[in-house]
Design an enzyme around this catalytic site. Structure first.
Site, PDB file in Angstrom:
ATOM      1  N   LYS A 151      54.092  50.318 -24.901  1.00  0.00           N
ATOM      2  CA  LYS A 151      54.040  48.891 -25.233  1.00  0.00           C
ATOM      3  C   LYS A 151      52.983  48.259 -24.340  1.00  0.00           C
ATOM      4  CE  LYS A 151      56.224  44.479 -24.786  1.00  0.00           C
ATOM      5  NZ  LYS A 151      57.237  43.698 -24.066  1.00  0.00           N
ATOM      6  N   GLY A 182      61.416  35.441 -21.370  1.00  0.00           N
ATOM      7  CA  GLY A 182      62.543  35.048 -20.538  1.00  0.00           C
ATOM      8  C   GLY A 182      63.026  33.629 -20.732  1.00  0.00           C
ATOM      9  N   ALA A 230      60.074  38.742 -26.971  1.00  0.00           N
ATOM     10  CA  ALA A 230      60.080  37.658 -25.976  1.00  0.00           C
ATOM     11  C   ALA A 230      60.629  36.357 -26.545  1.00  0.00           C
ATOM     12  CB  ALA A 230      58.692  37.412 -25.394  1.00  0.00           C
ATOM     13  N   GLY A 231      61.529  35.745 -25.787  1.00  0.00           N
ATOM     14  CA  GLY A 231      62.018  34.417 -26.100  1.00  0.00           C
ATOM     15  C   GLY A 231      63.353  34.340 -26.802  1.00  0.00           C
ATOM     16  N   ASN A 271      65.195  41.628 -23.436  1.00  0.00           N
ATOM     17  CA  ASN A 271      65.735  42.059 -22.152  1.00  0.00           C
ATOM     18  C   ASN A 271      66.585  40.947 -21.533  1.00  0.00           C
ATOM     19  OD1 ASN A 271      64.287  43.557 -19.117  1.00  0.00           O
ATOM     20  ND2 ASN A 271      66.361  43.014 -19.577  1.00  0.00           N
ATOM     21  N   THR A 272      65.945  39.832 -21.173  1.00  0.00           N
ATOM     22  CA  THR A 272      66.641  38.770 -20.448  1.00  0.00           C
ATOM     23  C   THR A 272      67.834  38.224 -21.211  1.00  0.00           C
ATOM     24  OG1 THR A 272      64.522  38.165 -19.444  1.00  0.00           O
ATOM     25  CG2 THR A 272      66.318  36.581 -19.244  1.00  0.00           C
TER      26      THR A 272
END
Length: 260
Positions: free
Chosen positions: A101, A162, A188-189, A210-211
């Protein structure tokens, strides 16, 4: 029905990809990833130990490559040179592994991609025969260019990394999906399961996060929720939603076949 996600010629049953950062310890990481059902696990080479630091706990001890596809990423890289070097290190650590990635960031405040530097890094890595899943803006022109270069998947952001804001620009994401011939995965987001479901309902092939899991009050429970959200969103997309309309339409019609 076989509805596999195919990336670089390999089939996956899960459309959820997850990261390994921000968990309180290795055990929580392991439990959350198991609960997510994910088969592709992304690892920040500059921030995680997968063997380069022999005196530290090795992430691969709890996430063995025999069970998961390890997806090295270039998180924390702000130049094309650093991103290329990081991918070469990952290939060495993972015995020739070539699926990566790619992300090249523009600044520390927004963590938005530096798209021009990402083009540069992608060109170099493609020459080295890497298979690239690329993080980019929610820009249909940029996304198509990455596909035309030879990237095996394009990963437009939903919102800043995040942030948990969800998909800020669904129409741009839809345009990217409609014009693509490679998998499109929101990256993301994402903040909660409904965000993940929305991405799949739009037509995205998967979501990387992830977050949203690691920062939840109960990461394992959130991982389960994300797994279900992905499945629900994909099922809704395949089912084909009813058309939106301005006014009411009676649930019990006066015409057609019905029981009396």
């Amino acid at each position: 029905m076989n509805d596999a996600l195919v990336i670089a010629g390999k089939s996956y049953q899960s459309r959820l990809l997850v990261g390994t950062g921000k968990y309180k310890d290795m055990e929580e990481t392991r439990l959350a990833i198991e609960a997510s059902g994910a088969e592709i696990i992304t690892v920040a080479i500059r921030r995680s130990n997968i063997g380069q630091n022999p005196d530290e706990p090795n992430l691969l001890d709890i996430l063995p490559p025999e069970k998961y596809t390890i997806l090295p990423n270039t998180a924390g890289c702000y130049t094309a040179k650093d991103a290329v070097r990081t991918c070469l290190l990952a290939r060495e650590l993972l015995d020739g592994h070539d699926l990566v990635k790619l992300e090249v960031l523009g600044d520390e405040k927004t963590l938005f991609p530096d798209v021009s530097a990402t083009y540069e890094a992608a060109e170099e890595l493609l020459k080295e025969d890497f298979k690239i899943m690329v993080y980019t803006n929610d820009d249909p022109i940029a996304a198509k260019r990455f596909e035309d270069m030879g990237c095996v998947a394009v990963m437009p952001l939903a919102a800043p990394i995040g942030s948990g804001l969800g998909i800020r620009n669904p129409l741009n994401i839809l345009t990217i999906v409609e014009n693509a011939n490679v998998p499109i995965l929101v990256d993301a987001g994402v903040g909660t399961a409904s965000d993940a479901a929305q991405a799949l309902e739009i037509g995205c092939d998967g979501v990387l996060m992830n977050t949203a899991i690691a920062a939840a009050q109960d990461p394992v429970k959130m991982a389960e929720a994300m797994n279900l959200g992905i499945k629900a969103g994909r099922a809704a997309f395949l089912a084909g939603r009813m058309p939106k309309q301005r006014f009411a339409n009676a649930s019990s019609p006066n015409t057609g076949h019905f029981w009396v």
